[in-house]
Design an enzyme around this catalytic site. Structure first.
Site, short mmCIF file in Angstrom:
data_model
loop_
_atom_site.label_atom_id
_atom_site.label_comp_id
_atom_site.label_asym_id
_atom_site.label_seq_id
_atom_site.Cartn_x
_atom_site.Cartn_y
_atom_site.Cartn_z
N ASP A 159 0.62 -1.05 -0.15
CA ASP A 159 -0.28 -0.09 -0.49
C ASP A 159 0.81 1.34 0.10
O ASP A 159 2.06 1.07 -0.02
CB ASP A 159 -0.78 -0.10 1.07
CG ASP A 159 -2.20 0.43 1.41
OD1 ASP A 159 -2.07 1.34 -0.19
OD2 ASP A 159 -3.23 0.70 1.65
N GLU A 191 0.04 0.38 -5.22
CA GLU A 191 -0.61 1.02 -5.22
C GLU A 191 0.04 2.25 -5.60
O GLU A 191 -0.66 3.52 -5.75
CB GLU A 191 -1.33 1.52 -4.06
CG GLU A 191 -1.83 -0.09 -3.49
CD GLU A 191 -2.92 -0.30 -2.44
OE1 GLU A 191 -3.32 0.70 -2.05
OE2 GLU A 191 -4.17 -1.31 -2.83
N TRP A 192 1.03 1.80 -6.35
CA TRP A 192 1.59 2.93 -7.20
C TRP A 192 0.51 4.33 -7.74
O TRP A 192 0.95 5.54 -7.21
CB TRP A 192 2.64 3.12 -7.90
CG TRP A 192 3.72 4.19 -8.48
CD1 TRP A 192 4.03 5.11 -7.67
CD2 TRP A 192 4.53 3.15 -8.33
NE1 TRP A 192 4.81 5.99 -8.97
CE2 TRP A 192 5.61 4.75 -9.26
CE3 TRP A 192 5.22 2.59 -9.01
CZ2 TRP A 192 6.87 4.62 -10.01
CZ3 TRP A 192 7.02 2.37 -9.94
CH2 TRP A 192 7.49 3.42 -10.11
N PRO A 193 0.21 3.93 -8.94
CA PRO A 193 -0.24 5.28 -9.44
C PRO A 193 -1.35 5.87 -8.72
O PRO A 193 -1.79 7.22 -8.90
CB PRO A 193 -1.03 4.44 -10.56
CG PRO A 193 -0.64 3.28 -10.48
CD PRO A 193 0.47 3.12 -9.59
N LEU A 194 -1.88 4.76 -8.32
CA LEU A 194 -3.62 5.20 -7.25
C LEU A 194 -3.12 6.26 -6.21
O LEU A 194 -3.65 7.62 -6.41
CB LEU A 194 -3.41 4.82 -6.21
CG LEU A 194 -5.20 5.16 -5.09
CD1 LEU A 194 -5.97 5.37 -5.80
CD2 LEU A 194 -5.13 3.15 -4.09
N TYR A 195 -1.84 6.76 -5.69
CA TYR A 195 -1.11 7.71 -4.86
C TYR A 195 -0.78 8.85 -5.47
O TYR A 195 -0.44 9.55 -4.71
CB TYR A 195 -0.47 7.52 -3.92
CG TYR A 195 -0.94 6.13 -2.51
CD1 TYR A 195 -1.54 7.05 -1.08
CD2 TYR A 195 -1.55 4.93 -2.82
CE1 TYR A 195 -3.01 5.97 -0.14
CE2 TYR A 195 -2.37 4.24 -1.37
CZ TYR A 195 -3.11 4.72 -0.78
OH TYR A 195 -3.29 4.08 -0.11
N ASP A 219 -10.18 2.78 -4.04
CA ASP A 219 -11.01 1.84 -2.81
C ASP A 219 -12.88 0.90 -3.50
O ASP A 219 -13.30 2.29 -3.87
CB ASP A 219 -10.92 1.56 -1.36
CG ASP A 219 -9.70 1.54 -0.62
OD1 ASP A 219 -8.85 1.53 -1.87
OD2 ASP A 219 -9.32 1.08 0.63
#
Length: 414
Positions: A159, A191-195, A219
């Site tokens: 995460d 979850e790199w691109p999500l953040y 999510d």
């Protein structure tokens, strides 16, 4: 935005996806069970022993996966999410499982899962803490990677909480290198691109070279509005994200919430069909011990799973939006095509969609064989470009088809 591109194969060179993380894993979208959406961070094993985050929960899920046909259907990972560790590292700086909820430790749990012919996934965070406040891996990447390898873990969900976004890429790449250094094959879910999206457009070439799959958006929750928001985001960003997907690395729209409480059966069929079209990991988050037969049958549908796991490994896209319908199409091996027709209306009754309006229907020139997978399996026979075939689609439901040309038409590129 939905769009389709149809070009003559003789005049187009098809560019492969960017180079994938070279660990030999995730050559097809990952399938398994993940605790988070259904069981969240329930750590109260005194009041709720059957549903708390404990070794018992994962052992029971592993048992059910073998006994109830999940393993046979292709679901192979039993994945721990957040809230498993102790709040303190051990004297050597290593993560350790909560001793009350995991008295046998993670290595013993991994041995149990492996004894069932399944694989174990675990959760950590690139930052100083996990999203739920447990110890993160920042400053401990090599230590944690080696710990997971020593425990015989098979998958790491990593995460991105409590981390300076400017350092995300470096952190994810450092953990990728640390995992590979252990010599153990550990599938790496990022979850790199999500953040990063809220700050800048992520570098998907670097992400694909680092991770086996990666979250892009919010999510998932147990609601149709959540599923719609994921589909809308994916459709509006598909030109950016779809080219990065392929064997070894996949876009991850988050868990399947089929078999829970918030979706009608038509909406469950829509999620299953569209996750297969998107070549998404199929990570189920529900209670496999207590699931309704219709949801179980849907999740174990071999024809849908065959689309998901198709060896061509090309992510499908939304190709047209018209009259409150969305058409999603995915090229398959052997020159076939999967088409999902989603009725976005949430009122009234079933509505008809003329299949010749689907952009990919051009592969039916001069003719094709059509099979309906959802909502019921049905052989629809030989069709032509000028077919009068109309499929009925329920509100918020999806009709899923496979189309096989009966003579060469190699001009479809998504």
């Amino acid at each position: 935005m939905c769009r389709a591109v149809f070009l003559l194969a003789l005049t187009v060179l098809v560019c492969p996806a960017a180079e994938a993380l070279d660990n030999g894993l995730a050559l097809k979208p990952t399938m398994g069970w993940l605790h988070w959406e259904r069981f969240m961070c329930n750590t109260d094993c005194y009041k709720d022993p059957n549903n708390c985050i404990s070794e018992r929960l994962y052992m029971q899920m592993a048992d059910v996966m073998v006994k109830e046909g999940w393993k046979e259907a292709g679901y192979e990972y039993v994945c721990i999410d957040d809230c498993w560790p102790s709040h303190q590292r051990d004297a050597k700086g290593r993560l350790q499982a909560d001793p009350k909820r995991f008295p046998g430790g993670i290595k013993k749990l991994a041995d149990y899962v492996h004894s069932k012919g399944l694989k174990l996934g675990i959760y950590a965070d690139v930052g100083k803490n996990t999203c739920a406040g447990y110890p993160g891996s920042l400053g401990y990447y090599e230590t944690d990677a080696q710990t997971f390898a020593d425990w015989d873990v098979d998958l790491l969900k990593f995460d991105g909480c409590y981390m300076d976004w400017k350092l995300l890429g470096e952190g994810y790449m450092n953990m990728s290198r640390a995992l590979n250094k252990t010599g153990r094959s550990i599938l790496y879910s990022c979850e790199w691109p999500l953040y990063e999206w809220s700050h800048k457009q992520p570098d998907y070439k670097a992400i694909r070279e680092t991770c086996n799959h990666w979250r892009n958006f919010d999510d998932v929750y147990d609601s149709w509005s959540s599923i719609k928001s994921i589909l809308d985001w994916t459709a509006s960003h598909q030109d950016i994200i779809a080219p990065s997907a392929g064997p070894g690395g996949w876009n991850d729209p988050d868990m399947l919430v089929i078999g829970n409480f918030g979706l009608s059966h038509d909406q469950q069929e829509s999620q299953m069909a569209l996750w297969a079209i998107m070549a998404a990991p199929l990570l189920v988050s529900n209670d496999l011990r207590d699931i309704c037969p219709r949801s179980k049958k849907l999740l174990q549908n071999t024809d849908i799973i065959a689309i998901s796991q198709d060896p061509l490994g090309k992510q499908g896209q939304c190709t047209i939006k018209v009259d409150s319908f969305e058409v999603w199409e995915r090229p398959l091996s052997k020159k076939r095509l999967a088409i999902a027709v989603l009725n976005t209306q949430e009122f009234g009754g079933p509505r008809g969609f003329f299949m010749r309006a689907a952009p990919g229907w051009k592969i039916c020139d001069p003719q094709c064989n059509v099979t309906q997978i959802l909502p019921q399996y049905k052989e629809l026979g030989v069709q032509t470009p000028h077919t009068k075939l109309v499929v009925s689609v329920n509100p918020s439901g999806t009709t899923l088809l496979t189309v096989t040309p009966t003579s060469d038409y190699a001009g479809l590129i998504l």
